[in-house]
Design an enzyme around this catalytic site. Structure first.
Site, short mmCIF file in Angstrom:
data_model
loop_
_atom_site.label_atom_id
_atom_site.label_comp_id
_atom_site.label_asym_id
_atom_site.label_seq_id
_atom_site.Cartn_x
_atom_site.Cartn_y
_atom_site.Cartn_z
CG ASP A 25 -10.72 13.63 -15.39
OD1 ASP A 25 -10.02 13.07 -16.25
OD2 ASP A 25 -11.65 13.06 -14.79
CE1 TYR B 21 -18.71 8.40 -15.34
CE2 TYR B 21 -17.36 8.44 -13.35
CZ TYR B 21 -18.22 7.77 -14.21
OH TYR B 21 -18.59 6.48 -13.93
CE LYS C 272 -13.77 5.52 -18.52
NZ LYS C 272 -13.49 5.72 -17.13
NE ARG D 75 -2.78 0.45 3.44
CZ ARG D 75 -2.15 1.00 4.50
NH1 ARG D 75 -1.72 2.25 4.44
NH2 ARG D 75 -1.96 0.31 5.59
N1 LCS Z 1 -12.98 10.94 -15.20
C1 LCS Z 1 -13.59 10.81 -16.38
C2 LCS Z 1 -13.45 11.91 -17.40
C3 LCS Z 1 -14.35 9.69 -16.65
O1 LCS Z 1 -14.95 9.60 -17.85
C4 LCS Z 1 -14.47 8.68 -15.67
C5 LCS Z 1 -15.26 7.45 -15.89
C6 LCS Z 1 -13.82 8.87 -14.42
C7 LCS Z 1 -13.07 10.00 -14.24
C8 LCS Z 1 -13.89 7.85 -13.34
O2 LCS Z 1 -13.00 6.82 -13.62
P1 LCS Z 1 -13.16 5.33 -13.04
O3 LCS Z 1 -13.31 5.44 -11.58
O4 LCS Z 1 -14.37 4.75 -13.69
O5 LCS Z 1 -11.88 4.69 -13.45
N2 LCS Z 1 -16.09 7.55 -17.00
C9 LCS Z 1 -16.93 6.65 -17.44
C10 LCS Z 1 -17.77 6.87 -18.54
O6 LCS Z 1 -17.85 7.91 -19.17
N3 LCS Z 1 -18.43 5.78 -18.78
O7 LCS Z 1 -18.19 4.80 -17.84
C11 LCS Z 1 -17.19 5.29 -16.92
#
Ligand code: LCS
Length: 407
Positions: free
Chosen positions: A184, A112, A209, A59
């Protein structure tokens, strides 16, 4: 990392972060361990006290995870990366580091969905005040700043409207008020946009992503720009505990090696898909940063080197036509997430941005009819042929074809 300084980003994706390991493997081995043994009690105490460098407990640090952290930090031109268990864990950890009860955050409206919920519903329970604004409107950002504003948070392009914020201009405003800019950079990846060069202070990513790119890992990353920021962020991540495990780190690091190749293909194909949609008689409007019709195309071209993979659009038949189209895609997957090698289509108002509620969606311009597609790396003619047959379904009774592709 000294010797990598002069390499271009296309070389850094392959080489950055790789250290020296026993038996000289060319990539970092997977240290699938929770804890590391000490040479002596004094050695253990010395590591804990920070008098010696070394690994203690995964961790707190792990060589496989560290290799990925160094890679992403190098790509973003930052001082250090901190790998987190998801994009949301990265956003939470970053905001928890920078904000305390009584502080204020200015947050973009087009983010998001769960990010908006985190800021408005969860951080507020911890005494953090927030103002949600359209960060593409610089006057609105200036007006939202208060004496206790510590963070301006944004996505550019925003998910899913693809609204563009002038990062350099917002950074200037934030810094003039003593606030830090957290951005972000998930939609662009460091290949298409380098926010530190534009004035941002902290970058977060959903590794899930583009960076991973293969729809098999959930992960996140914080990148800090300066050495002095590092200690507080690492301490918060270590204590909140949302770290990325070694195997996931290995997979993401593996995915990043083809990041610049993939981003080039995503951009070329997404532009063709956007142009195809814009020319289709059933389509009401299309948003893609590289289209002449995008209201902030000029700023996009100033701060980005490509339009990305995501295209948003609305059909003349509204939500019902959009749903019919999504039900009829055969190659594209009907699934949330984006940035993978496979094309995915989804409905933000009913899916990714449902948790925000109708008012927050209205404020962010996320209409009920908006459909979002993440254009993958398949042959673009196959993607367009799939969208074409799915659009034909919106005007004729096609039955319900079984999917032959993903999803
Ligand atoms: N930031 C952006 C711009 C995102 O599109 C997402 C997830 C996150 C943060 C969060 O990331 P995660 O915790 O899922 O790794 N976006 C998603 C979307 O547009 N469709 O499904 C997940």
């Amino acid at each position: 990392m000294e010797d990598l300084k002069n390499l271009s980003v296309d070389s850094l994706v392959v080489h950055a972060g790789i250290g020296k390991y026993e038996n000289h493997p060319v990539i970092p081995p997977i240290y699938q361990v929770s804890t590391f043994s000490f040479e002596s009690a004094n050695h253990g105490a010395s590591l804990f006290a920070g008098r010696e460098k070394g690994y203690i407990y995964s961790r707190m640090g792990n060589p496989t995870v560290e290799a990925l952290e160094k890679n992403v930090a190098a790509l973003e031109g930052g001082y250090a990366g901190l790998a987190c268990g998801s994009g949301m864990a990265a956003i939470h950890t970053a905001l928890a580091t920078l904000l305390k009860s009584g502080d204020h955050i200015v947050c973009a409206d087009a983010v998001y969905g769960p990010t908006c919920t985190l800021v408005e519903s969860i951080l507020s329970q911890m005494g953090v005040e927030s103002t949600i604004v359209d960060t593409s409107d610089l006057e609105a950002v200036e007006k939202a700043m208060r004496p206790n504003t510590k963070v301006v948070y944004l996505e550019s392009p925003g998910n899913p409207t693809l609204v563009i914020t002038d990062i350099a201009a917002v950074s200037k405003i934030a810094h003039a008020h003593g606030a830090e800019v957290v951005i972000d950079n998930t939609f662009m990846s460091p290949i298409l946009q380098q926010p530190f060069k534009l004035g941002a202070d902290v970058i977060v990513h959903s590794l899930t992503k583009f960076l991973n790119g293969h729809a098999d890992v959930v992960g996140g990353m914080i990148v800090v720009k300066r050495e002095e920021q590092c200690y507080e962020f690492r301490k918060m991540l270590n204590h909140l505990g949302g770290v990325l495990p070694p195997f996931e780190s290995f997979l993401v690091h593996r995915g990043i090696k083809t990041l610049s190749l993939r981003m080039k293909r995503h951009c070329e194909s997404a532009m063709k898909v956007a142009q195809y949609l814009e020319s289709h008689s059933a389509v009401e409007w299309v948003r893609y940063p590289w289209l002449d019709s995008h209201p902030q195309q000029e700023i996009a071209k100033k701060q980005m080197s490509g339009g990305g993979a995501v295209v948003s659009f609305s059909l003349k038949g509204g939500l019902e036509a959009g749903k019919r189209m999504m039900n009829c895609v055969r190659l594209c997957g009907l699934a949330v997430s984006l940035g993978g090698v496979e094309s995915l289509i989804q409905h933000p108002a009913g899916m990714t941005h449902a948790s925000m509620g109708p008012e927050a969606r209205k404020r962010a311009n996320i209409t009920d009819g908006l459909v979002r597609i993440s254009v993958g790396v398949e042959d673009v003619d196959d993607i367009i042929a799939d969208l074409d047959q799915a659009l034909a379904c919106t005007t004729s009774d096609c039955g319900s074809p079984a999917k032959v592709g993903v999803g």
